[in-house]
Design an enzyme around this catalytic site. Structure first.
Site, PDB file in Angstrom:
ATOM      1  CE  LYS A 178     -80.161  80.175  66.702  1.00 13.48           C
ATOM      2  NZ  LYS A 178     -78.826  80.123  66.378  1.00 13.48           N
ATOM      3  N   GLY A 231     -76.923  71.096  71.279  1.00  8.66           N
ATOM      4  CA  GLY A 231     -75.647  72.071  71.421  1.00  8.66           C
ATOM      5  C   GLY A 231     -74.956  71.652  72.868  1.00  8.66           C
ATOM      6  CB  SER A 232     -72.886  73.969  74.977  1.00 13.31           C
ATOM      7  OG  SER A 232     -73.741  74.962  74.907  1.00 13.31           O
ATOM      8  CD  GLU A 253     -79.488  63.342  71.943  1.00 14.22           C
ATOM      9  OE1 GLU A 253     -78.349  63.098  71.758  1.00 14.22           O
ATOM     10  OE2 GLU A 253     -80.544  62.685  72.438  1.00 14.22           O
ATOM     11  CB  CYS A 287     -71.820  65.420  70.628  1.00 13.72           C
ATOM     12  SG  CYS A 287     -72.691  64.507  69.462  1.00 13.72           S
ATOM     13  CD  GLU A 386     -68.358  68.824  74.364  1.00 17.69           C
ATOM     14  OE1 GLU A 386     -69.150  69.946  74.662  1.00 17.69           O
ATOM     15  OE2 GLU A 386     -68.930  68.040  73.626  1.00 17.69           O
TER      16      GLU A 386
HETATM   17  P1  NDP Z   1     -74.234  75.969  71.854  1.00 15.87           P
HETATM   18  O1  NDP Z   1     -74.969  75.552  72.820  1.00 15.87           O
HETATM   19  O2  NDP Z   1     -73.557  77.270  71.805  1.00 15.87           O
HETATM   20  O3  NDP Z   1     -75.040  76.309  70.509  1.00 15.87           O
HETATM   21  C1  NDP Z   1     -76.034  75.536  69.995  1.00 15.87           C
HETATM   22  C2  NDP Z   1     -77.230  76.357  69.278  1.00 15.87           C
HETATM   23  O4  NDP Z   1     -78.006  77.065  70.547  1.00 15.87           O
HETATM   24  C3  NDP Z   1     -76.881  77.423  68.230  1.00 15.87           C
HETATM   25  O5  NDP Z   1     -77.934  77.654  67.401  1.00 15.87           O
HETATM   26  C4  NDP Z   1     -76.754  78.693  69.067  1.00 15.87           C
HETATM   27  O6  NDP Z   1     -76.637  79.966  68.548  1.00 15.87           O
HETATM   28  C5  NDP Z   1     -78.069  78.359  70.114  1.00 15.87           C
HETATM   29  N1  NDP Z   1     -77.997  79.272  71.402  1.00 15.87           N
HETATM   30  C6  NDP Z   1     -76.956  79.728  71.929  1.00 15.87           C
HETATM   31  N2  NDP Z   1     -77.243  80.398  73.145  1.00 15.87           N
HETATM   32  C7  NDP Z   1     -78.504  80.298  73.188  1.00 15.87           C
HETATM   33  C8  NDP Z   1     -79.940  80.648  73.842  1.00 15.87           C
HETATM   34  N3  NDP Z   1     -79.640  81.342  75.166  1.00 15.87           N
HETATM   35  N4  NDP Z   1     -80.971  80.245  73.642  1.00 15.87           N
HETATM   36  C9  NDP Z   1     -81.411  79.502  72.613  1.00 15.87           C
HETATM   37  N5  NDP Z   1     -80.532  79.186  71.797  1.00 15.87           N
HETATM   38  C10 NDP Z   1     -79.300  79.341  72.075  1.00 15.87           C
HETATM   39  O7  NDP Z   1     -73.484  74.946  71.160  1.00 15.87           O
HETATM   40  P2  NDP Z   1     -72.359  74.943  69.724  1.00 15.87           P
HETATM   41  O8  NDP Z   1     -72.870  75.613  68.833  1.00 15.87           O
HETATM   42  O9  NDP Z   1     -71.143  75.691  70.458  1.00 15.87           O
HETATM   43  O10 NDP Z   1     -72.257  73.262  69.747  1.00 15.87           O
HETATM   44  C11 NDP Z   1     -71.419  72.424  70.340  1.00 15.87           C
HETATM   45  C12 NDP Z   1     -71.890  71.814  71.467  1.00 15.87           C
HETATM   46  O11 NDP Z   1     -72.865  70.744  70.809  1.00 15.87           O
HETATM   47  C13 NDP Z   1     -71.077  71.015  72.072  1.00 15.87           C
HETATM   48  O12 NDP Z   1     -71.306  70.904  73.376  1.00 15.87           O
HETATM   49  C14 NDP Z   1     -71.332  69.543  71.516  1.00 15.87           C
HETATM   50  O13 NDP Z   1     -71.169  68.392  72.575  1.00 15.87           O
HETATM   51  C15 NDP Z   1     -72.851  69.738  71.384  1.00 15.87           C
HETATM   52  N6  NDP Z   1     -73.411  68.814  70.318  1.00 15.87           N
HETATM   53  C16 NDP Z   1     -73.911  67.794  71.040  1.00 15.87           C
HETATM   54  C17 NDP Z   1     -74.523  66.776  69.856  1.00 15.87           C
HETATM   55  C18 NDP Z   1     -75.421  65.670  70.537  1.00 15.87           C
HETATM   56  O14 NDP Z   1     -75.932  64.870  69.651  1.00 15.87           O
HETATM   57  N7  NDP Z   1     -75.470  65.313  71.996  1.00 15.87           N
HETATM   58  C19 NDP Z   1     -74.128  66.780  68.556  1.00 15.87           C
HETATM   59  C20 NDP Z   1     -73.398  67.757  68.292  1.00 15.87           C
HETATM   60  C21 NDP Z   1     -72.978  68.774  69.283  1.00 15.87           C
HETATM   61  P3  NDP Z   1     -75.454  80.558  68.164  1.00 15.87           P
HETATM   62  O15 NDP Z   1     -74.782  79.507  67.025  1.00 15.87           O
HETATM   63  O16 NDP Z   1     -76.023  81.872  67.705  1.00 15.87           O
HETATM   64  O17 NDP Z   1     -74.389  80.599  69.320  1.00 15.87           O
END
Ligand code: NDP
Length: 495
Positions: A178, A231-232, A253, A287, A386
């Protein structure tokens, strides 16, 4: 004007209409132009994708494929990514606003990940264990897990998907992805290339859509053997709880607030470039962004001047232009979030040394000026939380002990940078900093060969290198009795 093209899900090796019948727009953040319409996935689509992946997992064409042949498929996929690199780079740059030059760089490296795991595919094996009973053969096997769910963000869609996909396929799993709602196109293209490379239909499936509507049903699906998420931290925490409730593994991550530390024995000009690269590359949407900069008192003013001069001269513009140095934030809310954090910093008493304004850069897009905040301290929210944008907070420090304490005083532990010419200090800092990746006299270095892991709220589990294979396999212990004599009476105690 022609209607933007529609992108369907990719399930069972072919494009599939979404159950909802609905599509949502994906826009170019530099110009607000609608690029395409992506399928709006829901639980029904996720179920179809997980079923397809589960069937393929058990399909003898995949299950019984030799590990050597799995390696061949990964190698072919790497070749195809190389052949399509320019298209993928352009598509990703249009979708998330990162510089075309940077995305070209990422696409040039991407095949290396698949070559690396192709080479590893026939080197995954267990071991014979010498137990105390010489008539028993005990050996271990490393088996694939089953269906792996992969959820990825928008900032480096293909690179971050690859960190999961390459080792998952290498181990013999099948995958449902996804992608971020903001960047669906290249991940769908990658799934097509997977099939073109010769993987069976259903080895890799993609359901596009929103986190709550498509991501959550994937995380909660009972057919999943593992979830791998980038993600976050807030979303990662919810995913970890769901996975733990079903006793499946999760690799997470997550976010960061990484320190970039400059000692007074450093080459200050180099360090300034490292600071600028650490926070302003990709408009700070990484990140690993070095968002907290600590400069030793004797070189604080000099470093500040160098960083501020370069920050204020960074060329903002269309990411497709060769001479652009910083593009937009990936979408409007992200730009607004950055702006509100800088406002919050001002309210907290920070001084904006350079930058500090939202702009459309004459293109109508979601840009924010490279920003340096001073007169800040470790208690302020702009220093603790962040921001995920081009905002550096720069602070002076006096001693090594003091900066270790300040750098580690954070909920995150993803990465840290150290600039010094003192070898003993470099090693001391590498050992004392509480972060999964330490860079000395460099920043942002990464390789498929080098494992990385976030500490504290920055994640769980390892990505890259051979280490990540443990995340995508399970260990089985097999006991074979080689004694052909009678099985002893169980109630006669063995001595
Ligand atoms: P999010 O956590 O908002 O989203 C990441 C993914 O999760 C997206 O595909 C999102 O969908 C999906 N998502 C959101 N809510 C849910 C849920 N309840 N259940 C399952 N999936 C869900 O993060 P961002 O897209 O805002 O990305 C930025 C974040 O990612 C930053 O905090 C950054 O630090 C982190 N990051 C970490 C990295 C690492 O390697 N440690 C590398 C790059 C980024 P949708 O797009 O629809 O919201």
């Amino acid at each position: 004007m022609s209607e933007p093209r529609k992108l369907q899900h990719f399930i069972g090796g072919k494009p599939v209409e979404p159950n909802s019948g609905e599509y949502f727009p994906s826009t170019n953040p530099a110009t607000r132009e609608v690029l395409y319409l992506a399928a709006r996935g829901d639980a029904v689509d996720i179920d179809a994708a997980v079923q397809s992946a589960a069937e393929t997992f058990l399909d003898p064409r995949w299950r019984d494929l030799s590990q050597t042949k799995r390696g061949h498929l990964l190698r072919r996929l790497a070749d195809l990514i190389g052949e399509n690199a320019e298209e993928l780079a352009r598509s990703e740059s249009l979708d998330n606003g990162k510089l075309l030059r940077e995305m070209r760089g990422q696409m040039a490296t991407l095949p290396e990940y698949y070559y690396y795991y192709a080479g590893l595919a026939d080197k995954i094996h267990g071991a014979v264990v010498p137990t105390s009973d010489r008539q028993v053969l005990n050996y271990t096997m490393r088996e694939p897990l089953g269906v792996v769910g992969a959820i990825t963000p928008w900032n480096s869609p293909l690179t971050l998907t690859t960190s999961k996909l390459a080792p998952a396929l290498c181990a013999g799993n099948t995958v449902v992805i996804k992608p971020s709602e903001y960047t669906s196109a290249t991940v769908l293209k990658l799934a097509e290339l997977v099939i073109e490379a010769g993987f069976p239909p259903g080895a890799v499936n993609v359901v596009t859509g929103f986190g709550a509507e498509a991501g959550q049903p994937l995380v909660d699906h009972p057919g999943l053997a593992k979830i791998s998420f980038t993600g976050s931290t807030a979303t990662g925490s919810r995913i970890a709880a769901s996975a733990a409730g079903r006793f499946i593994g999760s690799t997470l991550e997550l976010g960061g607030k990484s320190p970039n530390i400059v000692f007074d024995d450093a080459n200050v000009a180099n360090a300034a470039m490292g600071v600028v690269a650490g926070i302003f590359a990709a408009a700070g949407q990484t990140c690993i962004a070095g968002s907290r900069v600590f400069a030793q008192r004797a070189i604080y003013d000099e470093l500040l001047q160098l960083v501020a001069d370069r920050a204020s001269s960074i060329r903002m513009g269309n990411p497709l232009d060769e001479d652009t140095e910083i593009g937009p934030l990936a979408f409007e809310d992200q730009r607004d979030k950055v702006a509100s954090y800088v406002d919050l910093g001002r309210d907290e008493g920070a001084r904006v040394l350079t930058g500090g304004r939202a702009t459309d850069a004459g293109l109508g897009g979601f840009f924010y000026e490279p920003t340096v905040l001073v007169d800040v301290n470790n208690q302020m929210r702009v220093v603790r939380e962040e921001i995920f944008g081009p905002v550096a907070a720069i602070m002076p420090f006096d001693t090594e002990d003091e900066v270790v304490q300040l750098a580690n005083d954070t909920e995150y532990g993803l990465a840290a940078g150290v600039w010094t010419t003192n070898l003993a200090r470099a090693h001391r800092m590498a050992s004392r900093l509480d972060a999964g990746t330490i860079w000395v006299n460099t920043y942002r270095a990464m390789s498929p060969m080098s494992p990385r892991q976030g500490f504290k709220s920055s994640g769980v589990g390892v990505e890259h290198g051979t280490e990540t294979m443990k995340e995508y396999t399970r260990l089985k212990s097999v006991w074979i009795n080689t004694n052909e004599g009678p099985v002893p009476d169980p109630f006669v105690m063995r001595s």
